[in-house]
Design a protein around this motif. Structure first.
Motif, PDB file in Angstrom:
ATOM      1  N   ARG A  34       0.813  -1.228   0.000  1.00  0.00           N
ATOM      2  CA  ARG A  34       0.000   0.000   0.000  1.00  0.00           C
ATOM      3  C   ARG A  34       0.841   1.271   0.000  1.00  0.00           C
ATOM      4  N   ILE A  35       1.935   1.292   0.751  1.00  0.00           N
ATOM      5  CA  ILE A  35       2.697   2.543   0.860  1.00  0.00           C
ATOM      6  C   ILE A  35       3.956   2.542   0.000  1.00  0.00           C
ATOM      7  N   LYS A  36       4.170   1.454  -0.742  1.00  0.00           N
ATOM      8  CA  LYS A  36       5.292   1.356  -1.697  1.00  0.00           C
ATOM      9  C   LYS A  36       6.651   1.473  -1.015  1.00  0.00           C
ATOM     10  N   TYR A  37       6.777   0.845   0.153  1.00  0.00           N
ATOM     11  CA  TYR A  37       8.052   0.732   0.855  1.00  0.00           C
ATOM     12  C   TYR A  37       8.388  -0.746   0.956  1.00  0.00           C
ATOM     13  N   ASN A  38       9.663  -1.060   0.957  1.00  0.00           N
ATOM     14  CA  ASN A  38      10.118  -2.422   1.135  1.00  0.00           C
ATOM     15  C   ASN A  38       9.763  -2.885   2.553  1.00  0.00           C
ATOM     16  N   PRO A  39       9.314  -4.145   2.725  1.00  0.00           N
ATOM     17  CA  PRO A  39       8.996  -4.631   4.070  1.00  0.00           C
ATOM     18  C   PRO A  39      10.163  -4.494   5.052  1.00  0.00           C
ATOM     19  N   ARG A  40      11.374  -4.673   4.575  1.00  0.00           N
ATOM     20  CA  ARG A  40      12.554  -4.525   5.448  1.00  0.00           C
ATOM     21  C   ARG A  40      12.686  -3.084   5.933  1.00  0.00           C
ATOM     22  N   THR A  41      12.396  -2.112   5.073  1.00  0.00           N
ATOM     23  CA  THR A  41      12.445  -0.700   5.463  1.00  0.00           C
ATOM     24  C   THR A  41      11.406  -0.411   6.540  1.00  0.00           C
ATOM     25  N   ILE A  42      10.223  -0.983   6.393  1.00  0.00           N
ATOM     26  CA  ILE A  42       9.174  -0.796   7.403  1.00  0.00           C
ATOM     27  C   ILE A  42       9.649  -1.351   8.741  1.00  0.00           C
ATOM     28  N   ARG A  43      10.180  -2.562   8.727  1.00  0.00           N
ATOM     29  CA  ARG A  43      10.618  -3.202   9.979  1.00  0.00           C
ATOM     30  C   ARG A  43      11.817  -2.508  10.609  1.00  0.00           C
ATOM     31  N   ASN A  44      12.807  -2.119   9.791  1.00  0.00           N
ATOM     32  CA  ASN A  44      14.066  -1.616  10.334  1.00  0.00           C
ATOM     33  C   ASN A  44      14.119  -0.101  10.535  1.00  0.00           C
ATOM     34  N   GLN A  45      13.382   0.660   9.734  1.00  0.00           N
ATOM     35  CA  GLN A  45      13.517   2.116   9.817  1.00  0.00           C
ATOM     36  C   GLN A  45      12.249   2.822  10.289  1.00  0.00           C
ATOM     37  N   LEU A  46      11.085   2.326   9.911  1.00  0.00           N
ATOM     38  CA  LEU A  46       9.852   3.033  10.268  1.00  0.00           C
ATOM     39  C   LEU A  46       9.261   2.575  11.595  1.00  0.00           C
ATOM     40  N   LYS A  47       9.316   1.268  11.856  1.00  0.00           N
ATOM     41  CA  LYS A  47       8.728   0.735  13.083  1.00  0.00           C
ATOM     42  C   LYS A  47       9.488   1.263  14.291  1.00  0.00           C
ATOM     43  N   ASP A  48       8.757   1.765  15.245  1.00  0.00           N
ATOM     44  CA  ASP A  48       9.263   2.312  16.505  1.00  0.00           C
ATOM     45  C   ASP A  48       9.956   3.660  16.372  1.00  0.00           C
ATOM     46  N   SER A  49       9.971   4.251  15.183  1.00  0.00           N
ATOM     47  CA  SER A  49      10.434   5.631  15.062  1.00  0.00           C
ATOM     48  C   SER A  49       9.299   6.485  14.506  1.00  0.00           C
ATOM     49  N   VAL A  50       8.719   6.057  13.409  1.00  0.00           N
ATOM     50  CA  VAL A  50       7.584   6.755  12.811  1.00  0.00           C
ATOM     51  C   VAL A  50       6.285   6.018  13.142  1.00  0.00           C
ATOM     52  N   LEU A  51       6.320   4.705  13.035  1.00  0.00           N
ATOM     53  CA  LEU A  51       5.156   3.872  13.338  1.00  0.00           C
ATOM     54  C   LEU A  51       5.294   3.358  14.770  1.00  0.00           C
ATOM     55  N   LEU A  52       4.381   3.759  15.627  1.00  0.00           N
ATOM     56  CA  LEU A  52       4.495   3.494  17.054  1.00  0.00           C
ATOM     57  C   LEU A  52       3.507   2.419  17.513  1.00  0.00           C
TER      58      LEU A  52
END
Length: 71
Positions: free
Chosen positions: A14-32
């Motif tokens: 849906r957001i056109k990001y790699n799943p690894r990017t979501i897990r490693n960079q967005l989760k717990d910094s942007v996605l809480l």
């Protein structure tokens, strides 16, 4: 209110990001946890709340968010 729960793979589509990017960079910094995602039944699996993520994606940036990139 009905919420749409997505896996990391579904969110990445849906957001056109790699799943690894979501897990490693967005989760717990942007996605809480508790706001953008939950761990059902206290387990390891993560489900993302689409409506909250979509709402925050279109929200304009505040001054403190802009300044955080400079520091």
């Amino acid at each position: 209110m009905t919420q749409t729960y997505l896996t990391t793979a579904e969110l990445s589509t849906r957001i056109k990001y790699n799943p690894r990017t979501i897990r490693n960079q967005l989760k717990d910094s942007v996605l809480l946890e508790g706001i953008h995602y939950i761990r059902p039944f206290g387990g390891r699996k993560i489900l993302y709340v689409w409506e909250q993520i979509e709402k925050d994606m279109i929200k304009p940036l505040g001054v403190d968010q802009l300044m955080a990139g400079i520091q």
